[in-house]
Design a protein around this motif. Structure first.
Motif, PDB file in Angstrom:
ATOM      1  N   GLY A  80       5.799  42.875 -59.406  1.00  0.00           N
ATOM      2  CA  GLY A  80       5.906  44.253 -59.883  1.00  0.00           C
ATOM      3  C   GLY A  80       7.189  44.598 -60.600  1.00  0.00           C
ATOM      4  N   ALA A  81       8.116  43.650 -60.725  1.00  0.00           N
ATOM      5  CA  ALA A  81       9.406  43.961 -61.333  1.00  0.00           C
ATOM      6  C   ALA A  81       9.470  43.630 -62.818  1.00  0.00           C
ATOM      7  CB  ALA A  81      10.519  43.217 -60.605  1.00  0.00           C
ATOM      8  N   ARG A  82       8.385  43.057 -63.355  1.00  0.00           N
ATOM      9  CA  ARG A  82       8.399  42.663 -64.764  1.00  0.00           C
ATOM     10  C   ARG A  82       6.972  42.487 -65.262  1.00  0.00           C
ATOM     11  NH1 ARG A  82      11.381  36.952 -63.355  1.00  0.00           N
ATOM     12  NH2 ARG A  82      10.490  36.780 -61.287  1.00  0.00           N
ATOM     13  N   GLY A  83       6.837  42.334 -66.567  1.00  0.00           N
ATOM     14  CA  GLY A  83       5.544  42.029 -67.162  1.00  0.00           C
ATOM     15  C   GLY A  83       4.468  43.041 -66.828  1.00  0.00           C
ATOM     16  N   ASP A 126       8.727  40.983 -55.801  1.00  0.00           N
ATOM     17  CA  ASP A 126       8.918  39.941 -56.807  1.00  0.00           C
ATOM     18  C   ASP A 126       9.822  38.882 -56.186  1.00  0.00           C
ATOM     19  OD1 ASP A 126       9.108  38.628 -59.440  1.00  0.00           O
ATOM     20  OD2 ASP A 126       8.450  40.564 -60.231  1.00  0.00           O
ATOM     21  N   ILE A 127      10.186  37.878 -56.975  1.00  0.00           N
ATOM     22  CA  ILE A 127      10.997  36.787 -56.431  1.00  0.00           C
ATOM     23  C   ILE A 127      12.413  36.779 -56.973  1.00  0.00           C
ATOM     24  CG2 ILE A 127       9.035  35.288 -55.933  1.00  0.00           C
ATOM     25  CD1 ILE A 127       9.708  33.812 -58.571  1.00  0.00           C
ATOM     26  N   ASP A 128      12.755  37.723 -57.846  1.00  0.00           N
ATOM     27  CA  ASP A 128      14.087  37.754 -58.447  1.00  0.00           C
ATOM     28  C   ASP A 128      14.757  39.091 -58.148  1.00  0.00           C
ATOM     29  OD1 ASP A 128      16.086  36.590 -60.483  1.00  0.00           O
ATOM     30  OD2 ASP A 128      15.664  38.579 -61.293  1.00  0.00           O
ATOM     31  N   GLN A 129      15.919  39.016 -57.495  1.00  0.00           N
ATOM     32  CA  GLN A 129      16.589  40.238 -57.051  1.00  0.00           C
ATOM     33  C   GLN A 129      17.062  41.096 -58.212  1.00  0.00           C
ATOM     34  OE1 GLN A 129      16.995  41.037 -53.520  1.00  0.00           O
ATOM     35  NE2 GLN A 129      17.130  42.983 -54.625  1.00  0.00           N
ATOM     36  N   ALA A 130      17.572  40.480 -59.257  1.00  0.00           N
ATOM     37  CA  ALA A 130      18.108  41.252 -60.382  1.00  0.00           C
ATOM     38  C   ALA A 130      17.031  42.084 -61.056  1.00  0.00           C
ATOM     39  CB  ALA A 130      18.771  40.317 -61.394  1.00  0.00           C
ATOM     40  N   THR A 131      15.867  41.488 -61.305  1.00  0.00           N
ATOM     41  CA  THR A 131      14.786  42.245 -61.948  1.00  0.00           C
ATOM     42  C   THR A 131      14.241  43.317 -61.008  1.00  0.00           C
ATOM     43  OG1 THR A 131      13.206  40.510 -61.307  1.00  0.00           O
ATOM     44  CG2 THR A 131      14.108  40.407 -63.533  1.00  0.00           C
ATOM     45  N   LEU A 132      14.216  43.024 -59.718  1.00  0.00           N
ATOM     46  CA  LEU A 132      13.784  44.029 -58.744  1.00  0.00           C
ATOM     47  C   LEU A 132      14.720  45.229 -58.746  1.00  0.00           C
ATOM     48  CD1 LEU A 132      12.631  42.050 -55.576  1.00  0.00           C
ATOM     49  CD2 LEU A 132      11.296  43.769 -56.792  1.00  0.00           C
ATOM     50  N   PRO A 146       9.205  57.990 -55.304  1.00  0.00           N
ATOM     51  CA  PRO A 146       9.788  57.140 -54.261  1.00  0.00           C
ATOM     52  C   PRO A 146       9.386  55.686 -54.473  1.00  0.00           C
ATOM     53  CG  PRO A 146       8.864  59.133 -53.301  1.00  0.00           C
ATOM     54  CD  PRO A 146       8.424  59.109 -54.740  1.00  0.00           C
ATOM     55  N   THR A 147      10.359  54.792 -54.483  1.00  0.00           N
ATOM     56  CA  THR A 147      10.107  53.385 -54.787  1.00  0.00           C
ATOM     57  C   THR A 147      10.879  52.490 -53.832  1.00  0.00           C
ATOM     58  OG1 THR A 147       9.832  53.903 -57.148  1.00  0.00           O
ATOM     59  CG2 THR A 147      10.222  51.600 -56.572  1.00  0.00           C
ATOM     60  N   GLU A 148      10.206  51.480 -53.305  1.00  0.00           N
ATOM     61  CA  GLU A 148      10.841  50.461 -52.482  1.00  0.00           C
ATOM     62  C   GLU A 148      10.613  49.104 -53.138  1.00  0.00           C
ATOM     63  OE1 GLU A 148      12.714  50.982 -49.908  1.00  0.00           O
ATOM     64  OE2 GLU A 148      12.321  53.141 -49.706  1.00  0.00           O
ATOM     65  N   ALA A 149      11.600  48.214 -53.018  1.00  0.00           N
ATOM     66  CA  ALA A 149      11.510  46.901 -53.648  1.00  0.00           C
ATOM     67  C   ALA A 149      11.884  45.815 -52.645  1.00  0.00           C
ATOM     68  CB  ALA A 149      12.430  46.839 -54.862  1.00  0.00           C
ATOM     69  N   PHE A 150      11.140  44.709 -52.695  1.00  0.00           N
ATOM     70  CA  PHE A 150      11.349  43.626 -51.737  1.00  0.00           C
ATOM     71  C   PHE A 150      11.199  42.271 -52.416  1.00  0.00           C
ATOM     72  CE2 PHE A 150       9.607  47.239 -49.510  1.00  0.00           C
ATOM     73  CZ  PHE A 150      10.360  47.329 -48.355  1.00  0.00           C
ATOM     74  N   ILE A 151      12.013  41.317 -51.989  1.00  0.00           N
ATOM     75  CA  ILE A 151      11.803  39.926 -52.369  1.00  0.00           C
ATOM     76  C   ILE A 151      10.612  39.407 -51.558  1.00  0.00           C
ATOM     77  CG2 ILE A 151      12.718  37.578 -52.172  1.00  0.00           C
ATOM     78  CD1 ILE A 151      14.006  38.950 -54.434  1.00  0.00           C
TER      79      ILE A 151
END
Length: 286
Positions: free
Chosen positions: A14-17, A37-43, A55-60
């Motif tokens: 969900g952090a790209r594309g 996603d698998i990349d912290q910077a893009t997240l 409201p948004t939450e992000a996780f590796i």
């Protein structure tokens, strides 16, 4: 499902594309977002952008990790509420040529592109059924999940699997008020080729599947495709319209027509055999 405002969505990749394109479209509808996603910077970048809207939450999360999947799901629902919109979108492309396939490359492709979808469904579907509040699941397959048009054997196998599973889910979940859509994109301008290479780079820094002219052609074709944001709007329309199959362009249309002819023409030799053996019992279902 017309009114999405206030619902919670879970988007893999969900952090790209395409995943980020879907997240942007949902945010405009007031949907709370959990992106993995698998990349912290893009997240971090995606969360900063999307948090300005909802409201948004992000996780590796590596979608192959079932235990971590459940942990993330629990944390998401404790912070944002029950997930009723699930987008199994994370995937990779590439893989070895037919003559160079290995068990390892099969496992890598299938565990992410098919197993990741299975893990998402099995994590959230029982919760959605138990709550009885409906919902929608979107599984990202590919045009290569419907026709074989140059994609590798392993990629086609995984994406055909996603298509078959999703259509079966569409039948099985309708009685619970849960919709299912199968996203079968053509070329979309994402960095999936380079992202896939980076994800699979070995511990020694080398690429297990060295670059080839075919890979360069794939890069060029993909980057000339439609935008991820356009795909996000297409997916949003599919959810609201309860569409099963979702296309992003008409690229595979002639190939679909040709495949349909190939499938139905296979009845012709059967009819010829039945003409000389009319007493053979005919079964109406498998």
């Amino acid at each position: 499902m017309e009114d999405l405002n206030g619902r919670t969505a879970f988007i893999t990749g969900g952090a790209r594309g395409i995943g980020l394109g879907i997240a942007r479209s949902l945010a405009k509808q007031g949907v709370k977002l959990a992106i993995v996603d698998i990349d912290q910077a893009t997240l971090d970048a995606a969360k900063a952008e999307l948090s300005e809207l909802v409201p948004t939450e992000a996780f590796i999360l590596d979608v192959r990790d079932r235990e971590r999947y459940v942990e993330v799901a629990d944390e998401v629902e404790s912070k944002l509420g029950p997930v009723s919109l699930l987008f199994n979108n994370a995937g990779v492309t590439g893989g070895e040529s037919t003559a160079k396939m290995t068990y390892e490359s099969w496992d890598w492709m299938l565990d992410i592109n098919l197993g990741g979808v299975i893990n998402g469904v099995q994590t959230f579907m029982p919760r959605m059924i138990e709550r009885g509040e409906g919902g929608h699941i979107v599984n990202t397959a590919s045009g290569a999940g419907l026709v074989v048009i140059g994609a590798g054997v392993m990629y086609s196998a995984a994406k055909f699997g996603v298509v078959g599973m999703s259509e079966a889910l569409w039948h099985g979940l309708s009685k619970y008020g849960i919709g299912v859509s199968i996203l079968c994109p053509g070329y979309v301008s994402t960095g999936i080729v380079d992202n896939s290479i980076a994800f699979r780079t070995g511990d020694d820094g080398t690429d297990p599947a060295p670059d080839t002219a075919k890979r360069e052609n794939s890069r060029h074709s993909i980057e000339g495709g439609v935008s991820p944001d356009f795909v996000g709007d297409i997916v949003l329309n599919a959810i609201k319209g309860k569409h099963l199959y979702v296309y992003t362009d008409r690229m595979i249309e002639p190939y679909l027509e040709e495949r349909h002819k190939m499938l139905t023409s296979a009845f012709e030799p059967l009819e010829a055999l039945l003409a000389v053996a009319p007493d053979v019992k005919q079964e109406t279902s498998a």
